[in-house]
Write a protein that holds these residues in place. Structure first.
Motif, PDB file in Angstrom:
ATOM      1  N   ALA A 116       0.845  -1.202   0.000  1.00  0.00           N
ATOM      2  CA  ALA A 116       0.000   0.000   0.000  1.00  0.00           C
ATOM      3  C   ALA A 116       0.876   1.246   0.000  1.00  0.00           C
ATOM      4  N   ASN A 117       1.907   1.222   0.848  1.00  0.00           N
ATOM      5  CA  ASN A 117       2.878   2.310   0.930  1.00  0.00           C
ATOM      6  C   ASN A 117       3.552   2.505  -0.440  1.00  0.00           C
ATOM      7  N   ARG A 118       3.847   1.395  -1.076  1.00  0.00           N
ATOM      8  CA  ARG A 118       4.520   1.444  -2.368  1.00  0.00           C
ATOM      9  C   ARG A 118       3.629   2.086  -3.429  1.00  0.00           C
ATOM     10  N   ALA A 119       2.349   1.772  -3.384  1.00  0.00           N
ATOM     11  CA  ALA A 119       1.416   2.375  -4.343  1.00  0.00           C
ATOM     12  C   ALA A 119       1.493   3.899  -4.242  1.00  0.00           C
ATOM     13  N   VAL A 120       1.599   4.392  -3.021  1.00  0.00           N
ATOM     14  CA  VAL A 120       1.692   5.834  -2.806  1.00  0.00           C
ATOM     15  C   VAL A 120       3.016   6.372  -3.339  1.00  0.00           C
ATOM     16  N   ALA A 121       4.099   5.674  -3.029  1.00  0.00           N
ATOM     17  CA  ALA A 121       5.415   6.128  -3.471  1.00  0.00           C
ATOM     18  C   ALA A 121       5.472   6.190  -4.998  1.00  0.00           C
ATOM     19  N   ILE A 122       4.813   5.234  -5.648  1.00  0.00           N
ATOM     20  CA  ILE A 122       4.787   5.248  -7.110  1.00  0.00           C
ATOM     21  C   ILE A 122       3.979   6.443  -7.601  1.00  0.00           C
ATOM     22  N   LEU A 123       2.850   6.670  -6.968  1.00  0.00           N
ATOM     23  CA  LEU A 123       2.028   7.822  -7.333  1.00  0.00           C
ATOM     24  C   LEU A 123       2.830   9.119  -7.225  1.00  0.00           C
ATOM     25  N   CYS A 124       3.562   9.253  -6.152  1.00  0.00           N
ATOM     26  CA  CYS A 124       4.319  10.485  -5.909  1.00  0.00           C
ATOM     27  C   CYS A 124       5.684  10.486  -6.586  1.00  0.00           C
ATOM     28  N   ASN A 125       5.992   9.418  -7.308  1.00  0.00           N
ATOM     29  CA  ASN A 125       7.279   9.294  -8.004  1.00  0.00           C
ATOM     30  C   ASN A 125       8.469   9.395  -7.051  1.00  0.00           C
TER      31      ASN A 125
END
Length: 609
Positions: free
Chosen positions: A466-475
């Motif tokens: 879930a954290n990773r999904a956010v990090a990808i979103l925020c680049n």
DNA sequence: AGAATGACTTGCTCCAAGGGAG
DNA sequence: CTCCCTTGGAGCAAGTCATTCT
């Protein structure tokens, strides 16, 4: 109940309470003050409460006392045997020239010293500091030999590492003493940790990416450069002997304790509180409360900007498309930057025509926009995004009759965009969308990915995903760690060993079963149980390792830290931990728990962002 | 209006401390 | 106990955005 009574007492302005409570209690009390604050939200809006309680006249504190910054140690001259060479001949340099030479010498192994701009800037600034005789002699950087100086520092560092235990202990003690003396301040009767209490040491400026100023000499900060900020009645910090402060002021509308102007960009640097402090914690909390406010109006805002895609006004069209990018892709606002002063990076409002390519059809999808630009810290943003027909048409329109170097949104600036956002919702700015979208994504992903019946390791993998999904979103990217491949192999090897062990254990279990069936005595039964347990334990360990490997592989080039620290409302994580019985320590390390103490104290298991 | 300034947040990298495996 | 690897955290550059200046 008792908690509340305690907290009120501790926060009363009565001077007899102005001593320092133990750290844990203090934290507890501090954040209870905020909990009460939170409870007031129903009666009056939180916005009104802030203004009434603490932000009246922009006042941030009543009392502030500290020791001032800790200065970088003075320059120590090189030993006689270590020399700089010019044109192959040893040359004794003046102290100032020698010091700057050591900055360069230390970086000899670094790629920086192979870059033309770095060398040019360094040589230019270095020459300026030389005595006139030195300047006459030293004409070319290629004729300078810093190798001996370099080797000296390498050796010294190695010697440092090889120091006997007691010596290391001594150094550690000394560091602790300095931390104890300079690392804390008293603010409104509470002892709080300072974030950065040391001035930055002199050295060579290293920008990120192609920075035009790389290699320039960062000057030593002297007390005469430093402005001290503290309260009137407090003990004013003493400058080092023989020195004076630039200024001592008492401005309680700001949060910094000391500041100085740095010589490369003319920017002001500050000494401020640690994220664990009440001041920072409250600020953080407020940030997430604004983002939660956006949740309530984001539907309306989206409807509006979609309508504006067809506006007759060019300004509005550009604004609405930019806002769409900021919302959908979590782009940063993108302020204008002074050309030639910094690396060439952009955000949403400063995108240029050359940063997008429009593909009416691509990979079976329609209206695909290809983004390719350098964002903050020169991190590349590359994304293929199918967009609505109307957005696509607008982009074609914005790009018409423009060269690659022209602004995509030529009628838009961050300040007009933010003014518009302010009208849509109080406190709304471009960056709130990033916070909002990051936090809401975490919450949605946690809901979707967490399986109640999983064990803790599996739940942690879900959390990280879930954290990773956010990090990808925020680049949020990172360079693949140098040791990545190796440590991946190590992990794989461990998994293999574990598999073999499990295999063996299963065999033994089978034997024990047969043995027990045939003997039917207590002893063999006990042995059987023991083998059974062993197999279970190994299975569990193996699973954990496999999960770890999966997590590691998926995380190769993604940095989770930034989003965790700056974008994800920690209350979402706290609630998740409580709901799924995961110890909070598995999610937040000690520092993070200190920073998020307010959230840990405040959120229960049914907190919803 | 828009440039400059100031304050504060966000972001990545590097390196040493320390913790676990052998 | 030593070694090695991971991780925490320092460090500081580079953003955002409000306010002030011109």
């Amino acid at each position: 109940m008792l908690k509340h009574v305690l907290s009120l007492a501790a926060w009363s302005p009565c001077p007899s309470h102005a001593q320092i409570p133990p750290a844990s209690l203090q934290r507890f009390l501090t954040f209870n003050a905020m909990r009460i604050h939170a409870a007031c939200r129903n009666a009056k809006t939180w916005k009104i409460r802030w203004e009434e309680e603490q932000h009246a006249n922009g006042v941030k504190w009543q009392q502030l006392e500290h020791r001032g910054p800790y200065f970088a140690p003075p320059y120590e001259r090189l030993p006689r045997g270590v020399s700089f060479y010019y044109n192959g001949k040893p040359m004794r340099l003046s102290p100032a020239t020698e010091e700057i030479a050591t900055f360069y010498a230390k970086m000899l192994d670094h790629d920086y010293t192979r870059k033309a701009i770095f060398k040019k800037n360094f040589f230019c600034d270095w020459t300026e500091q030389m005595t006139s005789e030195e300047r006459k002699k030293i004409k070319q950087l290629d004729k300078c030999d810093f190798r001996e100086i370099h080797d000296y520092f390498v050796e010294r560092q190695e010697a440092q590492k090889a120091l006997p235990k007691e010596e290391k202990q001594k150094l550690k003690k000394e560091a602790e003493r300095i931390q104890e003396e300079y690392g804390y301040c008293t603010i409104d009767g509470h002892r709080e940790k300072i974030g950065n209490f040391k001035t930055e040491p002199p050295g060579l400026f290293r920008g990120r990416g192609d920075h035009p100023k790389m290699g320039r000499v960062k000057k030593r900060i002297m007390p005469e450069d430093v402005i001290i900020n503290c309260s009137k009645g407090s003990k004013i910090p003493k400058p080092p002997p023989g020195h004076k402060w630039k200024e001592v002021r008492c401005d309680n509308s700001v949060t910094w304790l000391a500041s100085w102007t740095e010589n490369i960009n003319g920017a002001i640097k500050y000494i401020m509180l640690n994220p664990s402090s009440k001041l920072k914690g409250e600020k953080d909390w407020q940030k997430y409360e604004i983002a939660r406010c956006l949740k309530g109006v984001v539907g309306k805002i989206r409807a509006q900007y979609r309508a504006d895609w067809k506006s007759k006004e060019m300004k509005k069209r550009q604004r609405s498309v930019a806002l769409y990018f900021i919302d959908k892709l979590a782009l940063r606002a993108g302020n204008e930057k002074e050309e030639g002063e910094t690396a060439d990076t952009v955000g949403c409002c400063s995108l240029r025509v050359e940063h997008l390519r429009l593909h009416p059809r691509m990979g079976g999808k329609e209206n695909v926009v290809e983004f390719d630009f350098l964002g903050k810290d020169c991190i590349r943003y590359y994304n293929l995004v199918p967009v609505e027909k109307q957005v696509f048409k607008n982009l074609q329109l914005f790009m018409e009759n423009k060269g690659p170097g022209d602004d995509l949104f030529d009628r838009l600036s961050t300040s007009t965009l933010n003014k518009h956002l302010q009208d849509l919702m109080e406190g709304l700015t471009a960056k709130v969308f990033r916070t909002y979208n990051a936090s809401i994504t975490l919450q949605e992903q946690l809901d979707a990915l967490t399986n109640e019946d999983d064990n803790v390791s599996a739940k942690l993998l879900s959390y990280n995903r879930a954290n990773r999904a956010v990090a990808i979103l925020c680049n949020h990217q990172r360079a693949t760690p140098k040791t990545f491949e190796k440590s991946m192999q190590n992990l794989q090897a461990k998994i293999n060993v574990k598999r073999d062990q499990l295999c063996d254990a299963k065999l033994e279990l089978k034997k024990a079963k047969a043995d027990s069936r045939c003997k039917r005595d207590v002893k063999s039964k006990a042995a059987l149980e023991k083998k059974q347990k062993h197999v279970e334990k190994l299975e569990e360990q193996l699973e954990k390792l496999v999960l770890q490997a999966t997590d590691k592989e998926e995380n190769k080039q993604i940095a989770l830290g930034t989003s965790k620290l700056n974008y994800l409302d920690p209350r979402i994580s706290v609630a998740w931990c409580k709901r799924f019985c995961v110890p909070i320590e598995k999610i937040f390390n000690k520092t993070q728990r200190e920073k998020f103490a307010w959230a840990i104290d405040m959120a229960d298991e049914d907190f919803v962002f």
